[in-house]
Design an enzyme around this catalytic site. Structure first.
Site, PDB file in Angstrom:
ATOM      1  N   GLU A  53       0.795  -1.229   0.000  1.00 53.00           N
ATOM      2  CA  GLU A  53       0.000   0.000   0.000  1.00 53.00           C
ATOM      3  C   GLU A  53       0.831   1.284   0.000  1.00 53.00           C
ATOM      4  O   GLU A  53       0.873   2.030   0.994  1.00 53.00           O
ATOM      5  CB  GLU A  53      -0.967  -0.007   1.194  1.00 53.00           C
TER       6      GLU A  53
ATOM      7  N   GLU B 181      -5.361  -8.644  -0.132  1.00 55.96           N
ATOM      8  CA  GLU B 181      -6.111  -8.376   1.099  1.00 55.96           C
ATOM      9  C   GLU B 181      -7.571  -8.141   0.777  1.00 55.96           C
ATOM     10  O   GLU B 181      -7.903  -7.405  -0.152  1.00 55.96           O
ATOM     11  CB  GLU B 181      -5.598  -7.118   1.813  1.00 55.96           C
TER      12      GLU B 181
HETATM   13  C1  NOJ Z   1      -4.505  -2.368   4.951  1.00 55.01           C
HETATM   14  C2  NOJ Z   1      -3.177  -2.799   5.474  1.00 55.01           C
HETATM   15  O1  NOJ Z   1      -2.365  -3.381   4.517  1.00 55.01           O
HETATM   16  C3  NOJ Z   1      -3.282  -3.650   6.690  1.00 55.01           C
HETATM   17  O2  NOJ Z   1      -2.107  -3.467   7.397  1.00 55.01           O
HETATM   18  C4  NOJ Z   1      -4.529  -3.258   7.466  1.00 55.01           C
HETATM   19  O3  NOJ Z   1      -4.571  -3.840   8.713  1.00 55.01           O
HETATM   20  C5  NOJ Z   1      -5.718  -3.660   6.648  1.00 55.01           C
HETATM   21  N1  NOJ Z   1      -5.650  -3.048   5.340  1.00 55.01           N
HETATM   22  C6  NOJ Z   1      -7.064  -3.328   7.275  1.00 55.01           C
HETATM   23  O4  NOJ Z   1      -7.189  -1.972   7.457  1.00 55.01           O
END
Ligand code: NOJ
Length: 499
Positions: free
Chosen positions: A184, A392
């Site tokens: 990200e 994710e």
């Molecule tokens: C984004 C991130 O990559 C991760 O670290 C985070 O916990 C999740 N999404 C949920 O917000």
């Protein structure tokens, strides 16, 4: 003749109506990240990261004043996690390596053997249980010392990241076949250096976030080129997160344009330089930032451009796109009538939700499964159908064991992904749930629970317990088919049998 007809007819039915079966080579996994689960923040030679510093120095910035000092204690309890991964039957486990656990100062001249052993053991244990490791090199935990030099706003940090990556490849590339450089970049730069909400807490939106972005994209491409020239025995990509931006009113041209602008300036900021045909930032991004910079008395654009050579080197620097996706927004234009310089003003959109969309525990996450299908089709059309791993996708709640809302969320999103694959031939090769277990959710501390496994954070033993979603996901992986439990009206019988 009749047999031939039947074969064609069944093929026709399958392709037109679809079915709920995944291709044999489709990979299911789960995701975690080092700082969110490991704990052991100063154990056995680990150096400090910017998240150690941020959470220790600014407890008021974390909703429950907690830190990731112990988190899920995975540093000491990986064996429990491994047992849970095996029980789930996942094909791959996406986890991240903590740079300061391996190189405590961030520099290559000081290696922490204990850190190297920790990850080496994880990789070996995964492989001996036929679980592919998918390694993220950077999930936000920059060695604190490098932040003293300006962190990602300093272009020279890139060469230290390349040293670190080279070191990881030299140790693990004969075993690890899936690598992700950055998790990200948008959150690293915008939330960390623009809005100041995440570590390192720099509040300089519209300037520092763009400097950071240039360094991150260049560093990514350098690591990709290094990997291809020196190792080249697996796949390397980058994980970019984005919601789907839906026009608030499809019949209003300005809304359609605003939604497209949000896609280009939020997601395209990262994806366009790597995955588009011509590379570089999207034109709309360059134009808007330049115009707004000049209008605001800057002498030129605030967006640091790439040289021609850099554009060339970044373009095509990924074997796959890692996609993190959770939710959807309705978008309309908004000029933000202010002189303040900010990325939000540069994008110039208002993001809303439909109050009818089911909520979750997180204010930012509403349940909109169809958004994933639209997003995947947009990516296919925009970037010539790249290979995608959804790295994710997940649902936050209070952490109860009967997590049927999570089951419904996952079923809905997985169905939407499969639909995009079957009906629009989007090239999705794998999918990972965020997250294996409840963990430390950055500034939301322990208040949001994303795990398939529950952890009681009031108990220092950090015992893992399976939620209902474990059974759902395990069954799905076992049959490679979305189970009947997910169809409208089907009875939902949670069974929890594994402790
Ligand atoms: C984004 C991130 O990559 C991760 O670290 C985070 O916990 C999740 N999404 C949920 O917000």
């Amino acid at each position: 003749m009749i047999l031939l007809f039947l074969a064609f007819f069944s093929l026709f039915l399958q392709t037109t109506l679809g079915n709920n079966v995944f291709p044999d080579d489709f990979l299911f996994g789960v995701s975690t990240s080092a700082y969110q689960i490991e704990g052991g923040w100063n154990a056995n030679g680990k150096g400090e990261s910017i998240w150690d510093v941020f959470s220790h120095n600014n407890p008021d910035k974390i909703i429950d004043n907690s830190t990731g000092d112990v988190a899920a204690d995975s540093y000491h309890q990986f064996r429990e996690d491994l047992a849970n991964l095996i029980y789930l039957g996942v094909h791959f486990y996406r986890f991240s390596i903590s740079w300061p656990r391996v190189l405590p100062t961030g520099f290559i001249n000081h290696v922490n053997p204990d850190g190297v052993k920790y990850y080496s053991d994880i990789i070996d244990q995964l492989l001996s249980n036929k679980i592919e490791p998918m390694v993220t090199m950077y999930n936000w935990d920059l060695p604190a010392m490098l932040q003293e030099l300006g962190g990602w706003t300093n272009p020279n940090i890139g060469s230290y990241f390349v040293d670190y990556a080279d070191f990881l490849f030299s140790k693990f590339s004969h075993k690890v076949k899936y690598w992700i450089t950055f998790n990200e970049p948008g959150e690293i730069c915008e939330t960390g250096y623009g809005l100041g909400l995440n570590a390192p807490g720099i509040n300089m939106s519209g300037i520092a976030d763009y400097l950071c972005g240039k360094t991150v994209l260049l560093s990514h491409s350098k690591v990709y080129r290094l990997y291809k020239s020196k190792y080249n025995n697996g796949k390397l990509g980058i994980s970019i997160s984005t919601p789907w931006y839906e026009p608030k009113n499809k019949n209003v041209k300005a809304d359609v344009k605003a939604a497209e602008r949000a896609m280009q300036m939020e997601f395209g900021w990262w994806a366009h330089p790597i995955f588009s045909r011509h590379g570089d930032y999207p034109d709309i991004m360059k134009d808007r930032i330049k115009n707004l910079s000049l209008a605001n008395n800057f002498t030129g654009t605030r967006l640091p451009y790439f040289s021609k050579d850099e554009i060339k080197r970044i373009r095509g620097s990924a074997d796959f796109l890692g996609l993190n996706h959770y939710t959807t927004y309705l978008v309309s234009p908004n000029d933000y009538n202010t002189n303040l310089t900010s990325h939000v003003k540069d994008v110039g959109v208002k993001k809303e939700i439909d109050p009818k969309w089911p909520a979750s525990k997180a204010r930012w996450l509403k349940v909109v499964p169809w958004g994933l299908e639209k997003l995947l089709i947009w990516i296919k059309n925009e970037y010539n159908n790249p290979c995608i791993y959804i790295t994710e996708n997940g649902y936050p709640d209070d952490g109860g064991l009967l997590d049927m809302d999570r089951v419904r969320y996952l079923a809905g999103y997985i169905k939407s992904m499969l639909k995009a694959m079957q009906e629009s031939q989007v090239n999705v090769k794998g999918y990972a749930v965020w997250s294996l277990m409840d963990n430390w959710e950055w500034i939301d501390g322990f208040t949001l629970k994303f795990g398939l496994y529950q952890i009681d954070y009031d108990d220092c033993a950090r015992i893992r317990k399976p939620k209902s979603s474990v059974n759902f996901y395990r069954d799905l992986i076992h049959v490679m088919e979305i189970p009947a439990i997910c169809f409208e009206g089907a009875p939902v019988i949670p069974k929890i049998e594994h402790i």
